[in-house]
Design an enzyme around this catalytic site. Structure first.
Site, PDB file in Angstrom:
ATOM      1  N   VAL A 206       0.904  -1.222  -0.008  1.00 51.34           N
ATOM      2  CA  VAL A 206      -0.010   0.009  -0.126  1.00 51.34           C
ATOM      3  C   VAL A 206       1.105   1.136  -0.236  1.00 51.34           C
ATOM      4  CG1 VAL A 206      -1.603   1.329   1.255  1.00 51.34           C
ATOM      5  CG2 VAL A 206      -1.632  -1.270   1.670  1.00 51.34           C
ATOM      6  N   HIS A 207       0.788   2.336  -0.964  1.00 49.29           N
ATOM      7  CA  HIS A 207       1.301   3.300  -0.935  1.00 49.29           C
ATOM      8  C   HIS A 207       0.949   4.767  -1.695  1.00 49.29           C
ATOM      9  CE1 HIS A 207       2.704   2.135  -5.300  1.00 49.29           C
ATOM     10  NE2 HIS A 207       3.299   3.316  -5.154  1.00 49.29           N
TER      11      HIS A 207
END
Ligand code: UDP
Length: 358
Positions: A206-207
């Protein structure tokens, strides 16, 4: 001898540059000058990729990182201009959709240096994404558009780009996947060190700002991954931005195993052995497809439509939840076989075109 200035700065760009730099060197008629903006700068987000992938040390390191988009892009413009002015390359090569891509396109085109964009024509059709703005501007300012997929070619054609600027070359990340497959397979020891078994865990990343900077979406992602981890181990190499945002929001994982960002070879080892991958990363969605691992994309849309159309990827919006169910139904599923990302020789095709006498 032609001089090509390559501008990179972020993790996915180091991976894309590896096969292209090698192919440029193999032409024997190009001198590549590598400029690292500094956007990603530490050992785990930058150095490890140069070491593992055999990328030459950058000729220039601008040391620009942090700050908002304006401050970061502005600093890059300021620092890049004198470097390119002095170097006067025959061409600038930019990759993908980061602030480094945007800055490279702007500075080079204002100095009348021709620009080639690798991964041109990619569109999410969501202008709330900073990456979408960067791509649109980079494509406009590039005279050579290297498209990875037929979808990207169609997007460019629909936007009115003349077909003599568009080169359908395939995807350089697929080249990298093939070139480093054997070395990555030898790094499967990472599964033991984390304590997971092949085919018995979910890999997550997740980014994207739309997920990390929206507390509600971040909360939904955390609670859904925690739910997945009730049934199967979840391994999450955590991006520094995500770690920072979790802290600010007072959120934490308890069942999910978070680890620091890993190098490319370890990442490929983890991806290729996972039961499923849950991600908001563009590159990781594609790699899931390369290794035929079912993927759940934690977004409202994807630029990599082929992976969804072929049945290897599905969208699960962090606005509406349903991520845990999507992961459960992805596990064990299979899609259709196809090769939408070329034949693993994209970098060679790119090198041939940029090495041509202008
Ligand atoms: N990657 C990696 N280590 C990690 C997470 C990702 O080597 O801990 C690699 C991944 O295999 C892929 C690339 O980084 O090749 C994707 O980069 P990222 O997710 O940062 O950006 P995006 O592809 O979304 O632009």
């Amino acid at each position: 001898m032609k001089t090509i200035a390559t501008i990179v700065g972020a993790r996915p760009q180091f991976i894309k540059v590896a096969p292209v730099s090698k192919a440029l060197a193999a032409t024997g008629s190009v001198k590549e000058v590598l400029i690292h903006t500094g956007q990603h700068f530490d050992a785990s987000m930058s150095d490890v990729f140069f070491e593992e992938l055999g990328i030459a040390k950058p000729d220039h390191h601008l040391g620009v990182n942090g700050g908002g988009h304006g401050a970061m892009t502005g600093a890059m413009l300021q620092q890049l201009e004198p470097v390119l002015q002095q170097l006067r390359p025959d061409r600038v090569l930019i990759y993908g959709d980061t602030n480094s891509t945007l800055a490279g396109a702007l500075v080079a085109s204002k100095l009348h240096i021709p620009v080639a964009h690798v991964e041109a024509g990619l569109r999410s059709f969501n202008r709330a994404m900073p990456e979408e703005i960067n791509r649109i501007v980079a494509d406009q300012l590039s005279d050579i558009l290297f498209a990875s997929t037929d979808t990207a070619v169609r997007n460019l054609e629909k936007e009115g780009f003349s077909s003599d600027r568009i080169f359908s070359v395939g995807d350089v990340m697929y080249d990298a996947a093939l070139q480093f497959a054997e070395r990555a397979a030898a790094r499967r020891d990472i599964l033991d060190s984390i304590g997971v078994e092949p085919g018995r865990y979910v890999l997550a990343t997740v980014h994207r700002a739309e997920n990390t900077d929206d507390p509600q979406r971040l909360r939904v992602i955390v609670s859904n991954l925690e739910r997945v981890a009730e049934d199967l181990p979840v391994v999450l190499p955590i991006h520094p931005r995500t770690a920072g945002r979790l802290k600010v929001e007072g959120l934490a994982f308890s069942r999910v195993t978070t680890i620091p960002p890993v190098g490319y070879l370890h990442m490929v080892a983890l991806e290729s052995q996972a039961a499923a991958i849950a991600t908001d990363s563009g590159g990781v969605q594609k790699e899931a497809f390369f290794y035929r691992v079912p993927c759940v994309t934690l977004r409202d849309e994807t630029e990599w439509r082929e992976t969804v159309d072929l049945g290897w990827n599905r969208l699960a919006s962090p606005s509406t939840g349903g991520i845990a169910q999507a992961v459960a139904s992805a596990i064990g599923s299979r899609g259709t076989e196809a090769s939408p990302y070329g034949d693993g020789r994209s970098a060679v095709a790119i090198a041939k075109i940029v090495a041509e006498p202008s």
